[in-house]
Design a protein around this motif. Structure first.
Motif, mmCIF file in Angstrom:
data_model
loop_
_atom_site.group_PDB
_atom_site.id
_atom_site.type_symbol
_atom_site.label_atom_id
_atom_site.label_comp_id
_atom_site.label_asym_id
_atom_site.label_seq_id
_atom_site.Cartn_x
_atom_site.Cartn_y
_atom_site.Cartn_z
ATOM 1 N N GLU A 1 0.831 -1.210 0.000
ATOM 2 C CA GLU A 1 0.000 0.000 0.000
ATOM 3 C C GLU A 1 0.865 1.261 0.000
ATOM 4 O OE1 GLU A 1 -3.527 2.149 2.674
ATOM 5 O OE2 GLU A 1 -2.715 0.193 3.260
ATOM 6 N N THR A 2 1.918 1.249 0.822
ATOM 7 C CA THR A 2 2.832 2.389 0.860
ATOM 8 C C THR A 2 3.507 2.599 -0.487
ATOM 9 O OG1 THR A 2 3.282 2.058 3.220
ATOM 10 C CG2 THR A 2 4.890 3.340 1.979
ATOM 11 N N ALA A 3 3.995 1.506 -1.082
ATOM 12 C CA ALA A 3 4.634 1.603 -2.397
ATOM 13 C C ALA A 3 3.650 2.124 -3.444
ATOM 14 C CB ALA A 3 5.190 0.250 -2.813
ATOM 15 N N GLY A 4 2.402 1.701 -3.340
ATOM 16 C CA GLY A 4 1.389 2.164 -4.281
ATOM 17 C C GLY A 4 1.144 3.660 -4.168
ATOM 18 N N LYS A 5 1.150 4.173 -2.940
ATOM 19 C CA LYS A 5 0.942 5.610 -2.739
ATOM 20 C C LYS A 5 2.120 6.413 -3.270
ATOM 21 C CE LYS A 5 -2.065 5.208 1.326
ATOM 22 N NZ LYS A 5 -2.183 5.430 2.796
ATOM 23 N N VAL A 6 3.334 5.910 -3.039
ATOM 24 C CA VAL A 6 4.516 6.592 -3.571
ATOM 25 C C VAL A 6 4.491 6.563 -5.093
ATOM 26 C CG1 VAL A 6 7.036 6.537 -3.745
ATOM 27 C CG2 VAL A 6 5.932 6.139 -1.533
ATOM 28 N N ALA B 1 1.979 6.327 -7.074
ATOM 29 C CA ALA B 1 0.894 7.129 -7.632
ATOM 30 C C ALA B 1 1.280 8.603 -7.772
ATOM 31 C CB ALA B 1 -0.354 6.999 -6.770
ATOM 32 N N LYS B 2 2.238 9.043 -6.957
ATOM 33 C CA LYS B 2 2.702 10.438 -7.046
ATOM 34 C C LYS B 2 3.537 10.668 -8.302
ATOM 35 C CE LYS B 2 2.965 11.009 -1.999
ATOM 36 N NZ LYS B 2 3.892 11.257 -0.856
ATOM 37 N N PHE B 3 4.069 9.581 -8.853
ATOM 38 C CA PHE B 3 4.940 9.676 -10.022
ATOM 39 C C PHE B 3 4.411 8.706 -11.080
ATOM 40 C CE2 PHE B 3 7.298 10.510 -6.146
ATOM 41 C CZ PHE B 3 7.853 11.755 -6.407
ATOM 42 N N GLY B 4 3.324 9.103 -11.695
ATOM 43 C CA GLY B 4 2.631 8.205 -12.605
ATOM 44 C C GLY B 4 3.211 8.197 -14.001
ATOM 45 N N LEU B 5 2.391 7.789 -14.946
ATOM 46 C CA LEU B 5 2.831 7.576 -16.319
ATOM 47 C C LEU B 5 3.424 8.829 -16.960
ATOM 48 C CD1 LEU B 5 -0.177 5.363 -17.366
ATOM 49 C CD2 LEU B 5 2.218 4.649 -17.519
ATOM 50 N N ASP B 6 2.790 9.972 -16.719
ATOM 51 C CA ASP B 6 3.282 11.200 -17.341
ATOM 52 C C ASP B 6 4.670 11.575 -16.841
ATOM 53 O OD1 ASP B 6 0.927 11.328 -18.736
ATOM 54 O OD2 ASP B 6 0.041 12.921 -17.517
ATOM 55 N N TYR B 7 4.901 11.386 -15.549
ATOM 56 C CA TYR B 7 6.223 11.685 -14.966
ATOM 57 C C TYR B 7 7.307 10.853 -15.644
ATOM 58 C CZ TYR B 7 10.064 11.611 -11.576
ATOM 59 O OH TYR B 7 11.309 11.677 -10.989
ATOM 60 N N CYS C 1 13.090 6.475 -1.172
ATOM 61 C CA CYS C 1 13.998 6.345 -0.028
ATOM 62 C C CYS C 1 13.382 6.936 1.236
ATOM 63 C CB CYS C 1 15.334 7.017 -0.337
ATOM 64 S SG CYS C 1 16.277 6.200 -1.638
ATOM 65 N N GLU C 2 12.740 8.087 1.112
ATOM 66 C CA GLU C 2 12.130 8.733 2.279
ATOM 67 C C GLU C 2 11.015 7.891 2.877
ATOM 68 O OE1 GLU C 2 10.978 12.578 0.875
ATOM 69 O OE2 GLU C 2 12.957 13.462 1.247
ATOM 70 N N ALA C 3 10.362 7.093 2.041
ATOM 71 C CA ALA C 3 9.290 6.209 2.528
ATOM 72 C C ALA C 3 9.838 4.928 3.152
ATOM 73 C CB ALA C 3 8.345 5.862 1.378
ATOM 74 N N GLY C 4 11.170 4.768 3.132
ATOM 75 C CA GLY C 4 11.792 3.577 3.715
ATOM 76 C C GLY C 4 11.774 2.366 2.816
ATOM 77 N N LEU C 5 11.455 2.552 1.544
ATOM 78 C CA LEU C 5 11.310 1.415 0.634
ATOM 79 C C LEU C 5 12.646 0.905 0.111
ATOM 80 C CD1 LEU C 5 8.211 2.666 -1.391
ATOM 81 C CD2 LEU C 5 8.254 1.198 0.643
ATOM 82 N N SER D 1 6.508 -0.471 -10.323
ATOM 83 C CA SER D 1 6.502 -0.685 -11.766
ATOM 84 C C SER D 1 5.094 -0.590 -12.327
ATOM 85 C CB SER D 1 7.110 -2.055 -12.086
ATOM 86 O OG SER D 1 7.069 -2.322 -13.461
ATOM 87 N N ALA D 2 4.152 -1.219 -11.645
ATOM 88 C CA ALA D 2 2.779 -1.271 -12.127
ATOM 89 C C ALA D 2 2.063 0.075 -12.030
ATOM 90 C CB ALA D 2 1.991 -2.319 -11.355
#
Length: 390
Positions: free
Chosen positions: A14-19, A21-27, A46-50, A77-78
Motif C-alpha cells: 500500500e505504501t509503495a502504491g501511494k509513492v 501514484a505520485k509519479f505516474g505515467l506522465d512523470y 527512499c524517504e518512505a523507507g522502501l 513498476s505497475a
C-alpha cells in the motif's frame, strides 16, 4: 512458501502504491524523453523507507527481506515506472546493499549503508566488458598488486547508473590466466569511488531505459586500497554469482509489474474503443487471447520470483528459481507490451499512450542482465544434467 501476503506486507504494498501514484505515467514519460534520472521519485522511495526494506535495521533499514523488496518493485513498476524501476533497486540495495551486507567490511556497513538507504549515496557495478559479454570469465580488466593495494586497468561497457553513483562495485582479475588453476580463479570484487582519478566514462545512446544512463567506463592506472576488497581475494566468482542471482529478483519484479501495467492500459483502451457496429474491441478474441496468455505467464513468473526471494531470505540456494523467473517474466513482458501496442493500433505507437515506452524499456531484459540463451544453458546443465555447450 505461502502465496498470501501478511498484514505487514500488504501495508508495504500500500505504501509503495501511494509513492508510485505520485509519479505516474506522465512523470516517467517526461523523464524518458529528457533522458533524466528520476531524482524526485527515487528520493520519495527512499524517504518512505522502501529502498532499505531488505537491509539491516542497525544501518537504518527495515531488516525484512528480499521478498518484501520484490513486492515494492512490482508495485512501483505497475503504477507507472515500468521495468526500469527494477534497475534502481538493482544498482542500490542489490549491488550496494546485498554486496556490502554479505561480503563487505564492518566499516563499509557502518559508513555506506545508511547513506544508501537514505538515498544520499548511489551505486553502480562495473562487470561487462566489450570483448567478453556474457562470457564473464573472459574479462581482461586487471588489478595488479601494488603495495598494500592494487592498480586497475581495463574497460567495461553497458554499466548502469554511473553518472549518478558515488560508489562503483568493480569486478576484475587479480590473478593472471597463466597463474590460475581454473578459469574462475583469480577474480576479485572491489568497492571504489566512481569519481576516482583514472576513471572516465561516456554515456551510450540507446533505445530505452533512458532514465538511467548506460556507460562505457575506462580504468587507467586506478589506485585501489586493500581495504576496498569485497569478499575473498582471488575467489570472488561464487560471491559475484550470489549478487547477480539477487539482481535477477529485482529485474523480474520490475518486469512482472510492467506486464500488469501494459495489460491494464490495453484493456482499458479496448473497453472504450469501438470500431465495427459499435462493439468494443475488447470483445475480440484475437485481442483477448494474447493478453490472457501474457497474464498467465506473468502470474507464473511472479510466483517463481517470490519463491526465489523467499529462499534468499532463508539463506537457501535460489539461483535456479531466480533465473527461471527472469526468463519467463522477460518473455511475458515482451509479449504483453507488443500486444498492448497492437490492441491500441496506431495510438499504441504514440508517446501519449505510454505503451511504447514500456515496450522499449522491457526489450533490454530479453538479453540483460543475463540473456535468455544463457539461462537456458544454465537450466540444461544444472537441472537436466546435460553436457555443457559453451
Amino acid at each position: 512458501m505461502t502465496v498470501e501476503l501478511t498484514e505487514d506486507q500488504s501495508m508495504i504494498v500500500e505504501t509503495a502504491g501511494k509513492v508510485g501514484a505520485k509519479f505516474g505515467l506522465d512523470y516517467w514519460r517526461d523523464k524518458d524523453k529528457s533522458k533524466e534520472f528520476p531524482t524526485e521519485a527515487w528520493k520519495a522511495i527512499c524517504e518512505a523507507g522502501l529502498c532499505g526494506v531488505a537491509l539491516p535495521e542497525a544501518c537504518g533499514g527495515s531488516g525484512r527481506g528480499m521478498l518484501d523488496m520484490a513486492l515494492i518493485i512490482e508495485t512501483l513498476s505497475a503504477t507507472g515506472a515500468g521495468s526500469t524501476v527494477g534497475q534502481l533497486f538493482m544498482c542500490n540495495p542489490i549491488f550496494g546493499g546485498v554486496a556490502i551486507v554479505k561480503y563487505g567490511s564492518e566499516r563499509m556497513r557502518t559508513e555506506l549503508l545508511p547513506k544508501l538507504i537514505s538515498g544520499e549515496l548511489q551505486f553502480c557495478m562495473a562487470l561487462t566488458e566489450p570483448d567478453a559479454g556474457s562470457n564473464t570469465l573472459e574479462m581482461r580488466a586487471y588489478a595488479a598488486p601494488d603495495g598494500n593495494g592494487f592498480r586497475l586497468n581495463g574497460q567495461k561497457i553497458w554499466i548502469t547508473n554511473v553518472p549518478e553513483s558515488g560508489k562503483m562495485l568493480v569486478v576484475a582479475r587479480t590473478m593472471k590466466y597463466s597463474e590460475a588453476a581454473r578459469r574462475s580463479d583469480g577474480i576479485s570484487i572491489f568497492l571504489i569511488d566512481t569519481g576516482r582519478v583514472g576513471i572516465s566514462h561516456a554515456r551510450i545512446d540507446k533505445l530505452g531505459t533512458n532514465t538511467l544512463a548506460s556507460s562505457t567506463v575506462f580504468f587507467e592506472d586506478v589506485r585501489i586500497e586493500g581495504d576496498e576488497l569485497i569478499g575473498t581475494l582471488h575467489n570472488g566468482w561464487p560471491e559475484l554469482l550470489d549478487i547477480l542471482n539477487a539482481e535477477r529478483i529485482a529485474t523480474t519484479a520490475g518486469l512482472v509489474g510492467t506486464v500488469d501495467l501494459a495489460i491494464k492500459l490495453a484493456t482499458d483502451y479496448a473497453r472504450e474503443r469501438k470500431v465495427f457496429r459499435g462493439k468494443p474491441i475488447s470483445s475480440y478474441q484475437g485481442l483477448q487471447f494474447p493478453l490472457a496468455q501474457a497474464y498467465a505467464e506473468m502470474e507464473c513468473a511472479r510466483l517463481m520470483n517470490r519463491q526465489a526471494a523467499t529462499l534468499f531470505d532463508q539463506g537457501k540456494p535460489f539461483g535456479t528459481q531466480s533465473n527461471i523467473a527472469k526468463l519467463i517474466a522477460a518473455q511475458a513482458c515482451s509479449a504483453a507490451t507488443e500486444r498492448a501496442m497492437q490492441t491500441m493500433g496506431g495510438m499504441g505507437y504514440a508517446t501519449e499512450f505510454h505503451v511504447e515506452r514500456l515496450w522499449r524499456d522491457c526489450r533490454l531484459f530479453r538479453f540483460a542482465p543475463v540473456s535468455e540463451e544463457m539461462i537456458l544453458n544454465y537450466i540444461a546443465v544444472h537441472q537436466l544434467g546435460m553436457m555443457r555447450s559453451y
